[in-house]
Structures are given as structure tokens and as C-alpha cells.
Design a protein around this motif. Structure first.
Motif, PDB file in Angstrom:
ATOM      1  N   PHE A 162      20.144 -17.201  25.131  1.00 40.31           N
ATOM      2  CA  PHE A 162      20.313 -18.507  25.659  1.00 40.31           C
ATOM      3  C   PHE A 162      18.972 -19.383  26.044  1.00 40.31           C
ATOM      4  O   PHE A 162      18.944 -20.391  26.299  1.00 40.31           O
ATOM      5  CB  PHE A 162      21.064 -18.707  27.000  1.00 40.31           C
ATOM      6  N   GLY A 163      17.972 -18.503  25.956  1.00 44.15           N
ATOM      7  CA  GLY A 163      16.734 -19.042  26.630  1.00 44.15           C
ATOM      8  C   GLY A 163      15.690 -19.651  25.482  1.00 44.15           C
ATOM      9  O   GLY A 163      16.306 -19.521  24.266  1.00 44.15           O
ATOM     10  N   MET A 164      14.608 -20.065  25.618  1.00 44.11           N
ATOM     11  CA  MET A 164      13.602 -20.442  24.824  1.00 44.11           C
ATOM     12  C   MET A 164      12.156 -20.308  25.096  1.00 44.11           C
ATOM     13  O   MET A 164      11.860 -20.192  26.466  1.00 44.11           O
ATOM     14  CB  MET A 164      13.751 -22.160  24.321  1.00 44.11           C
ATOM     15  N   ARG A 165      11.276 -20.464  24.346  1.00 46.49           N
ATOM     16  CA  ARG A 165       9.987 -20.295  24.607  1.00 46.49           C
ATOM     17  C   ARG A 165       9.071 -21.019  23.547  1.00 46.49           C
ATOM     18  O   ARG A 165       9.469 -21.056  22.519  1.00 46.49           O
ATOM     19  CB  ARG A 165       9.585 -18.574  24.481  1.00 46.49           C
ATOM     20  N   GLY A 166       8.190 -21.721  24.137  1.00 45.43           N
ATOM     21  CA  GLY A 166       7.288 -22.429  23.045  1.00 45.43           C
ATOM     22  C   GLY A 166       6.133 -22.593  23.764  1.00 45.43           C
ATOM     23  O   GLY A 166       5.821 -22.778  25.068  1.00 45.43           O
ATOM     24  N   GLU A 167       5.179 -23.118  22.912  1.00 47.63           N
ATOM     25  CA  GLU A 167       3.688 -23.168  23.207  1.00 47.63           C
ATOM     26  C   GLU A 167       3.366 -24.559  22.632  1.00 47.63           C
ATOM     27  O   GLU A 167       3.723 -24.899  21.455  1.00 47.63           O
ATOM     28  CB  GLU A 167       2.775 -22.123  22.826  1.00 47.63           C
ATOM     29  N   VAL A 172      -6.666 -32.881  26.831  1.00 49.79           N
ATOM     30  CA  VAL A 172      -6.663 -33.582  28.134  1.00 49.79           C
ATOM     31  C   VAL A 172      -6.809 -35.306  27.980  1.00 49.79           C
ATOM     32  O   VAL A 172      -7.519 -35.715  26.994  1.00 49.79           O
ATOM     33  CB  VAL A 172      -8.042 -33.205  29.162  1.00 49.79           C
ATOM     34  N   GLY A 173      -5.975 -35.912  28.524  1.00 55.64           N
ATOM     35  CA  GLY A 173      -5.533 -37.281  28.448  1.00 55.64           C
ATOM     36  C   GLY A 173      -4.383 -37.543  27.680  1.00 55.64           C
ATOM     37  O   GLY A 173      -3.999 -38.748  27.541  1.00 55.64           O
ATOM     38  N   GLU A 174      -3.996 -36.423  26.843  1.00 50.89           N
ATOM     39  CA  GLU A 174      -2.731 -36.612  26.115  1.00 50.89           C
ATOM     40  C   GLU A 174      -1.427 -36.320  26.868  1.00 50.89           C
ATOM     41  O   GLU A 174      -1.508 -35.735  28.067  1.00 50.89           O
ATOM     42  CB  GLU A 174      -2.825 -35.964  25.015  1.00 50.89           C
ATOM     43  N   ARG A 175      -0.305 -36.748  26.477  1.00 55.14           N
ATOM     44  CA  ARG A 175       0.968 -36.332  27.077  1.00 55.14           C
ATOM     45  C   ARG A 175       1.797 -35.781  26.183  1.00 55.14           C
ATOM     46  O   ARG A 175       1.807 -35.830  25.072  1.00 55.14           O
ATOM     47  CB  ARG A 175       1.554 -37.861  27.230  1.00 55.14           C
ATOM     48  N   PHE A 176       2.331 -34.447  26.740  1.00 58.67           N
ATOM     49  CA  PHE A 176       3.264 -33.852  25.997  1.00 58.67           C
ATOM     50  C   PHE A 176       4.552 -34.126  26.213  1.00 58.67           C
ATOM     51  O   PHE A 176       4.734 -34.363  27.513  1.00 58.67           O
ATOM     52  CB  PHE A 176       2.929 -32.329  26.500  1.00 58.67           C
ATOM     53  N   THR A 181       9.579 -31.222  18.159  1.00 53.94           N
ATOM     54  CA  THR A 181       8.377 -31.427  17.638  1.00 53.94           C
ATOM     55  C   THR A 181       6.879 -31.611  18.194  1.00 53.94           C
ATOM     56  O   THR A 181       6.090 -31.499  17.517  1.00 53.94           O
ATOM     57  CB  THR A 181       8.488 -32.970  16.783  1.00 53.94           C
ATOM     58  N   SER A 182       7.028 -31.583  19.543  1.00 55.24           N
ATOM     59  CA  SER A 182       5.851 -31.426  20.240  1.00 55.24           C
ATOM     60  C   SER A 182       5.223 -30.090  20.428  1.00 55.24           C
ATOM     61  O   SER A 182       3.987 -29.904  20.632  1.00 55.24           O
ATOM     62  CB  SER A 182       6.211 -31.773  21.670  1.00 55.24           C
ATOM     63  N   TYR A 183       5.883 -29.005  19.890  1.00 51.43           N
ATOM     64  CA  TYR A 183       5.455 -27.769  20.232  1.00 51.43           C
ATOM     65  C   TYR A 183       4.834 -27.259  18.756  1.00 51.43           C
ATOM     66  O   TYR A 183       5.222 -27.648  17.596  1.00 51.43           O
ATOM     67  CB  TYR A 183       6.537 -26.739  20.424  1.00 51.43           C
ATOM     68  N   VAL A 194      18.575 -27.028  20.755  1.00 49.89           N
ATOM     69  CA  VAL A 194      17.338 -27.918  20.840  1.00 49.89           C
ATOM     70  C   VAL A 194      17.612 -29.165  21.255  1.00 49.89           C
ATOM     71  O   VAL A 194      16.731 -29.745  21.750  1.00 49.89           O
ATOM     72  CB  VAL A 194      16.866 -27.412  19.509  1.00 49.89           C
ATOM     73  N   ALA A 195      18.817 -29.877  20.677  1.00 41.78           N
ATOM     74  CA  ALA A 195      19.078 -30.938  20.926  1.00 41.78           C
ATOM     75  C   ALA A 195      18.929 -31.663  22.287  1.00 41.78           C
ATOM     76  O   ALA A 195      18.901 -32.427  22.821  1.00 41.78           O
ATOM     77  CB  ALA A 195      20.212 -31.641  20.183  1.00 41.78           C
ATOM     78  N   ASN A 196      19.344 -30.616  23.291  1.00 40.98           N
ATOM     79  CA  ASN A 196      19.620 -30.834  24.705  1.00 40.98           C
ATOM     80  C   ASN A 196      18.477 -30.588  25.805  1.00 40.98           C
ATOM     81  O   ASN A 196      18.479 -30.267  26.757  1.00 40.98           O
ATOM     82  CB  ASN A 196      20.926 -30.074  25.215  1.00 40.98           C
TER      83      ASN A 196
END
Ligand code: HEM
Lengths: 464, 293
Positions: A162-167, A172-176, A181-183, A194-196
Motif C-alpha cells: 500500500f505504500g510508495m516511495r519516489g525520488e 532551487v527555485g523550482e516547484r515540485f 510525472t514529477s518523479y 497513483v491517481a489519488n
């Protein structure tokens, strides 16, 4: 119980190879090196999952078997134990002489019984004498240990399902923004939807790294982040350090690594901007000598820069250019310019830090300080690259680990219970009267020493 | 005093400790050689006197190393557990202290020889191979868990080593007794029964602490690395050591193992701790690379 123990030992044994061979999950680069140095051997090792030991079928088989054997052991035992825990000690055998610590002493049954009660023995009496037992917690501990191990395994399982892990690397200056798709790297559990994913946004507002000028060791990394619940809400400021992740809902965000992103502008021969922005480079050593790739697919033919970045540039005979200090004292960007096909739409995923130059030609090589430009291509210039400055980047790790509290709780309970089952002395003492004297003997049910002394004390203290 | 002064004082004290342990070792070695030769009509008063002098030097060494560890901490303004050098000298200190405390209670005076050899090896390698100048902690180590986790790990290590020394002595005496009688020299050692019990008690005593060290490590790993368990080589070998010692306790308590078999099992378990310390720190990969090597 025996099977579970053997399987536990087996699990320990099975975990050894994973500590001797590099593992894909931990050091993929080392694994690649292994394949380069010894392709045949590596292929064989790979067949036995020796680079993925902890996810291999045989490793899983052991812990699944362990799990099954634990359940198989605990369920019937619970019944047995419940009966045992409620029952009175079994009556004394006819002859006590065969038992441990047998002796005949003067004394009377009443004072012995009083002593036994005072010392927390559970007692059953019949006409022939007393039978007393103590240390039921030994069994209880045993049972709870096994139950708790099941909780640990369930917790670990829950996390991976049920968990997740991403990197993600965030300059600096940017927004995550917390969407798949940000990962750069995302490992959702099988039932993680993933949709939630909660829509939070993290802006890397500022990053400071402090180093010891003498040893060059890092002293402090501090990220100031602006965090917002959804993209609309007003952000709050959070400080993230290596040992201080911040919690957001049911996710935790960790500061894992950092590096530099040189800011470059690439123009074509007409001066039209074809690429602009920070490019994250990958650190290679503790002084942040970094490598990277700047890809400009919009030029014709395509242009790629295979680049190195040195926060504090230095040179020597052996290594060529390298960095001698991890902070920006004398930043330099070294680019080698390649012309040809970047193969970006070949469908094969490519590293953002590398360029496959097999079908390209080198048309230039130059070192740049901040503010400098380099015009490449000869005899006719093809374009220019300008090194505008440097911003740091941070690698954020986002983790959702729902089974974690259970794993912790389970292991603490398991350990406590194991101690109880190992060290609580479960023993029986039988007393019979025989012609005005008492016969005393005992049984150390889990073979811990000390029965002899205990009976000694009984004789001494109850005699009075 | 400046930090640098403290660091120098610490280094000097560690050298003093090495020197004192070396003398203590020489005295024990001479005494052993002497009493091995004079097996008949052995005069004990002589060795008892030399043993006292040896013990005195052992005490000086232990005082010096303890102060040295403290000075090292003072020089860096933190607990002295930032790299493998510091870890080794602290481990040696706990090992020596444990020997003094337990040795007094169980009359292990005569174990001075192997104990001082081990101390010389640990401190010697620390000074020559592992030495690093005193420095602040890298960010990953800046956590209160450092104190908790590493203290528990070091103390457990010291005790495991001591328990292994006792178990080895057991095996050595056991062999001697099986061949015949104990030599005159070996008669001074405690009975086999006592050694067996003692080595077991030490394990039983630190096993909970060792468990705690691992759990504390896991909690820390969750805070520092984002996962509480990742089969990092150090984690893997801690787990293996844990299983082996659990097996040892189990074998003793429920299967009634004693003596020789138990001693061998405890040696195997102890070696896995040592392997974790030496091999994984020096040659291993993984994230426990704060040792400064
Ligand atoms: C599940 C997690 C962990 C386990 C099982 C574990 C295990 C161990 C063990 C067995 C030792 C003892 C000495 C040795 O054999 O070298 C040790 C020492 C140490 N641990 Fe951990 N550890 C864990 C997590 C961590 C974390 C997260 C950190 C720091 C970020 C850390 C930092 C240290 C340090 C600095 C030492 C002492 C110096 C050294 O040996 O390098 N440990 N750990």
C-alpha cells in the motif's frame, strides 16, 4: 516452533549473499560495473538473483514459509496455551526421587504452602501433597513473540503493497508537484493508487550547504521549502535537514542528496535561443565534481554537450580537471560539443546525465567560467553556449509507509516477549509428606538454572 | 583550551594507554612463560605479586583510554563516535571496563594476557590505520540517535568480545582437561562450569541491549534515509548476528546446550559481529560509510 527457528536461521543465511554482491536496489552502478568487468560470471550470478537477493523468489520463499510456519505454530498453540494457562498444575508423580533437586527434610505442608503462595506459585493440592508451578509468563512470552512477529511481517508487507516511495531532483527555485510525472523515480506498491496521490507542492526556496574548510566535510545541509496542501493554498515554510524529514499528511519528505545545476543558454548561429535553463548534474565525488549532459534536440543537426562541472576547479596530470572543494569558490563548466543524432526518440529510455555519442561527431571542447560564452563549430560557427551561473539542486525522497508503526510496535513487543520467554524460569515444585518428613523435588521446565537454589531457599525459609 | 589542544591531549592519552597495556601484556606474558616452565613446585606468591603490578598497569591504561575518549569528545564538541577510529577506541574502553568490572566479580584476574593482547590489537590498529583528525559530524550523523544507537552497539560489541574471550578460554581449558589434568599454571583459572556460565550470562545480559541497538538503528534509518530497513550490508550482518545470538540463547535455554557446543556457537556469533565491524566497514558497500574510511 522448531521449523520457525530453522527458517529464521535460513533467512539469516540467505541474506548473506546480498551483503557480499552489489544489489540493484542499493548500488545499481556497482552492478553495472560488475557486468562490465565479468559479463559471463555476472550473467550466472544474475540467474540466481544474486544482484536482487532481497526481492528474489528464493528469498521470498523463505519468508513466506516462515510466515506460514509461524501461523501454523501459533494457532494450535493458542488453544493449548489457553487450556494450560487456566489449568492447575498437574499432580505430583508417585515417586519424586527421579526428579531434580530431590531432598527429604523436616517440615510441614502448611508452611511450605504459605511459602509457595508468597512466592507466586500456582498451587494444586491433593491428599498426597502439593504441586506448584511458576513462570507461566514463559509460555505467554513465547506465544506473544510469535504473534508479534506476524504483526511485523504484516506491517512490512502492508508497506510494500500500500505504500510508495519516489525520488525527485528539484532545482532551487523550482516547484515540485506531487504527481507521478514529477518523479525521476517512482516505486508505488501494488495497491497504491497513483491517481489519488495527495496534491501537495513543494518549492525549494533556498538551500544552504556548509563545509568545514579544513577537512572539506559537510557540516550542515539545510533546505528551506515552501509547502502547500494543494497548488492553490498559501504555502507554509518548512526546514528540511538530513535527519529531519517533514511529514505531510501520510507522507514523509526527506532530503537525500544535493548537487549543482549549471544555468546555460544555447543559441543557434542566428542568435536564437534554443535552450535555456538549469541542468542538474550528477555528483561523482565528495567535492561534487559533477557530470551532466545538455541536450538540444531543437537544433539541426542536433547538438549535445557532454559536460563536467567543478564547483572549485582544479587540475592535475592524472585526473585532468576535477573539483577540490564542494562549495562554489571557482566554478567552471567543461563542455565537449557533439553534433549528430541524440537518439532521443528511439524509444529507449535515456539517462539525463549521459549522451550516447556513437552516432555523433565532436565539434568542440572548452572550459567556461560564469558569464563566459563559447562559440562552437568550425570553420562556420554553429552556435554558442553561455554559462550564466549555478543553482543547487536537492534530491527529495517522498515516502508513504503505512505499515511502519505496525512493524515498530510488532518488533518491540516481539523482543520483549522473547526476553520473557528466554529468561523467565518456568518450574514446578512438588512437595509430599512422608512419615512426618517432607519430600521435595522439582522440575525446571525450560532448563534455566536456579531450581536447586530456589528449593534451597524454600527449605530454609519455610522451615521456620 | 582549544579544540585542538583537546585533540592532542586525547592522542597522547591513547598512546599512554597503549603503552600501559603493552607493559601489562609483557608482565602477563613473562608470568605465563615462567609458570609454564616451573610447573612442579610452583611458587604462587611470586606470580601473584607480578599479577598485581600487571593489574596496576592495566588500570592505568584503562584510566588513560577513558580520559582519552572523553578528551576526544571534548575536542569535537560531541560524543566521540563519528568515525571508525573513535569507534575503536571507545569499544576498547568499554571492553576494558567490562573486563575490570566483571573480572573483579568472577575472579578473572588471570585472563589478563588475552585481554591485553586484544586491547593492543584494537588500539594499535586504531592509531595506525584508522586515525582521523578530530572533526565535526557529517549531517547524516547529526542526530540524538547517534548517542543511543552507537552507545548500545559499542557496549554490546565490548561485551560480546569479552564473552568470546571467556568462551575461548573455556575451550582451551576444556581441551587440556580432556587430555589429562590442568597444568599447574592453568589451575588458577576458574572452573569450566564457571567460565561456561559466565560467558552465557554476559550474552544474556547484552542481548537485549544489542536488540535495542538494532531497533534504534532502524528508527534512525527511518529518519535519516527514509526507510527503516533496507538490507544494507551493516543491517544484514546485524540481523545475522542477532539471529546467531538468539540461536545461542535458545540452544542454551530450551535445548540445554552447554559447554563445548555452546562455546563454539557463541564464537561463531561473535565472529559475525566482528565481521560486521571490520569487513563491512572497511571493504563493504552500503550506507554505513561514515566510518571515515
Ligand atoms: C536498521 C538500521 C541500522 C542498523 C541495523 C545498524 C547497525 C549498526 C551496527 C551493528 C553498528 C555497530 C558497529 C559495527 O559493527 O560497525 C553500528 C554502528 C554505527 N551506526 Fe548503525 N545501524 C543502523 C542505522 C544507522 C543509521 C541510520 C546511522 C546514521 C545515519 C548509523 C550510524 C552508525 C554509526 C556512525 C556507527 C558507528 C561507527 C561505525 O561503525 O561506522 N546507523 N550500526
Amino acid at each position: 516452533m522448531r521449523n520457525a527457528l530453522i527458517l529464521l536461521l535460513l533467512l539469516g543465511l540467505a541474506s548473506i549473499p546480498g551483503s557480499l554482491f552489489p544489489q540493484r536496489t542499493q548500488s545499481p552502478l556497482k552492478v553495472r560495473e560488475y557486468f562490465q568487468n565479468d559479463p559471463e560470471g555476472a550473467k550466472w550470478l544474475d540467474r540466481f538473483y544474486l544482484f536482487d537477493v532481497y526481492g528474489s523468489p528464493w528469498f521470498s520463499a523463505i519468508y513466506i514459509l516462515l510466515f506460514i510456519s509461524l501461523i501454523g505454530c501459533v494457532v494450535p498453540r493458542t488453544w493449548h496455551y489457553a487450556k494450560e494457562a487456566l489449568s492447575k498444575p498437574t499432580p505430583a508423580p508417585n515417586s519424586l526421587t527421579q526428579l531434580e533437586a530431590y531432598r527429604e527434610v523436616d517440615g510441614d505442608l502448611e508452611s511450605t504452602e504459605r511459602w509457595l503462595k508468597k512466592n507466586k506459585y500456582r498451587i494444586s493440592k491433593d491428599e498426597s501433597g502439593i504441586s506448584a508451578e511458576k513462570g507461566y509468563l514463559h509460555e505467554t512470552g513465547n506465544l506473544i513473540f510469535h504473534l508479534a512477529l506476524i504483526v511485523v511481517l504484516l506491517g512490512v508487507g502492508a508497506s510494500s503493497v500500500f505504500g510508495m516511495r519516489g525520488e525527485a531532483i528539484v532545482t532551487v527555485g523550482e516547484r515540485f508537484i506531487n504527481v507521478p510525472t514529477s518523479y525521476d523515480n517512482l516505486a508505488p506498491g501494488r495497491f497504491f493508487n497513483v491517481a489519488n496521490m495527495p496534491a501537495f507542492a513543494i518549492t525549494a526556496a533556498n538551500f544552504e550547504a556548509k563545509y568545514d574548510p579544513e577537512t572539506r566535510q559537510p557540516l550542515d545541509y539545510k533546505l528551506t521549502a515552501l509547502v502547500a496542501d494543494s497548488t492553490k493554498e498559501r504555502p507554509t515554510e518548512k526546514i528540511v535537514r538530513v535527519n529531519q524529514p517533514f511529514t505531510f499528511g501520510d507522507s514523509r519528505v526527506y532530503l537525500q542528496a544535493n548537487g549543482f545545476s549549471p544555468l546555460v543558454t544555447v543559441r543557434d548561429k542566428n542568435g536564437k535561443v534554443k535552450f535555456e535553463g538549469p541542468v542538474p548534474f550528477l555528483p561523482q565525488d565528495a567535492n561534487l565534481t559533477s557530470i551532466g549532459a545538455i541536450k538540444v534536440p531543437d537544433m539541426n543537426p542536433q547538438i549535445g554537450f557532454v559536460a563536467s562541472f567543478f564547483p572549485t576547479a582544479a587540475r592535475d596530470e592524472v585526473r585532468g580537471g576535477f573539483s577540490s572543494y564542494p562549495a562554489l569558490l571557482d566554478p567552471r563548466l567543461l563542455v565537449s560539443v557533439w553534433e549528430g543524432d541524440l537518439k532521443m526518440d528511439s524509444g529507449i529510455p535515456q539517462s539525463v546525465y549521459r549522451i550516447d555519442t556513437s552516432e555523433m561527431n565532436r565539434i568542440g571542447l572548452w572550459g567556461l567560467s560564469i558569464g563566459e560564452s563559447y562559440s562552437f563549430g568550425s570553420p562556420d560557427p554553429v552556435g554558442t553556449i553561455t554559462f550564466n551561473g549555478v543553482v543547487p539542486w536537492v534530491n527529495l525522497q517522498v515516502v508513504k509507509d503505512p505499515g511502519k508503526p505496525w512493524a515498530l510496535l510488532g518488533s518491540i513487543v516481539a523482543i520483549t516477549a522473547l526476553m520473557a520467554s528466554l529468561f523467565i524460569r518456568q518450574r514446578r515444585i512438588y512437595v509430599k509428606s512422608k512419615g512426618g518428613r517432607l519430600e521435595i523435588a522439582g522440575l525446571a521446565l525450560n532448563r534455566l538454572p536456579g531450581l536447586e537454589e530456589e528449593i534451597g531457599r524454600l527449605v530454609k525459609e519455610a522451615g521456620r | 583550551m582549544t579544540n585542538r589542544d583537546w585533540a592532542y591531549i586525547s592522542n597522547d592519552l591513547i598512546y599512554v594507554a597503549l603503552f600501559a597495556y603493552a607493559i601489562s601484556f609483557l608482565i602477563s606474558a613473562f608470568e605465563t612463560a615462567f609458570s609454564l616452565k616451573e610447573s612442579k613446585g610452583f611458587d604462587r606468591t611470586r606470580t601473584i605479586r607480578s599479577n598485581r603490578i600487571g593489574t596496576l598497569f592495566f588500570l592505568i591504561g584503562t584510566a588513560a583510554i577513558s580520559l582519552g575518549v572523553i578528551a576526544r569528545g571534548a575536542s569535537a564538541g560531541r560524543v566521540p563516535w563519528g568515525n571508525m577510529y573513535e569507534f575503536s577506541i571507545s569499544g576498547a574502553m568499554f571492553f576494558a571496563l567490562a573486563y575490570l568490572i566483571i573480572g573483579k566479580k568472577y575472579d578473572l584476574r588471570w585472563l589478563g594476557l588475552p585481554i591485553s593482547i586484544l586491547l593492543l590489537i584494537i588500539i594499535g590498529t586504531a592509531i595506525t590505520l584508522l586515525y582521523r583528525p578530530s572533526a565535526p559530524l557529517v549531517p547524516a550523523l547529526q542526530s540524538t540517535w547517534l548517542v543511543v544507537h552507537v552507545a548500545a552497539a559499542i557496549i554490546s560489541g565490548g561485551m560480546f568480545l569479552l564473552s568470546n574471550t571467556v568462551a575461548s578460554t573455556y575451550l582451551w581449558l576444556d581441551r587440556m582437561e580432556r587430555k589429562g589434568e590442568r597444568s599447574e599454571f592453568a589451575k588458577r583459572f576458574p572452573s569450566l562450569e564457571t567460565l561456561d556460565q559466565l560467558s552465557y550470562r554476559m550474552v544474556a545480559f547484552v542481548f537485549p541491549l544489542w536488540t535495542f541497538a538494532i531497533i534504534a538503528g532502524a528508527i534512525w534509518a527511518e529518519a535519516a534515509w527514509g526507510r527503516y530497513w533496507g538490507w544494507d550490508p551493516k543491517e544484514t550482518w546485524s540481523f545475522i548476528t542477532w539471529i546467531l545470538y538468539a540461536a545461542y540463547l535458545h540452544a542454551r535455554v530450551t535445548a540445554g546446550w552447554k559447554g563445548r557446543k555452546a562455546a563454539w556457537l557463541s564464537l561463531i556469533a561473535g565472529s559475525s559481529y566482528l565481521f560486521n565491524y571490520v569487513y563491512i566497514n572497511v571493504w563493504g558497500t552500503g550506507r554505513h560509510t561514515y566510518s571515515g574510511l
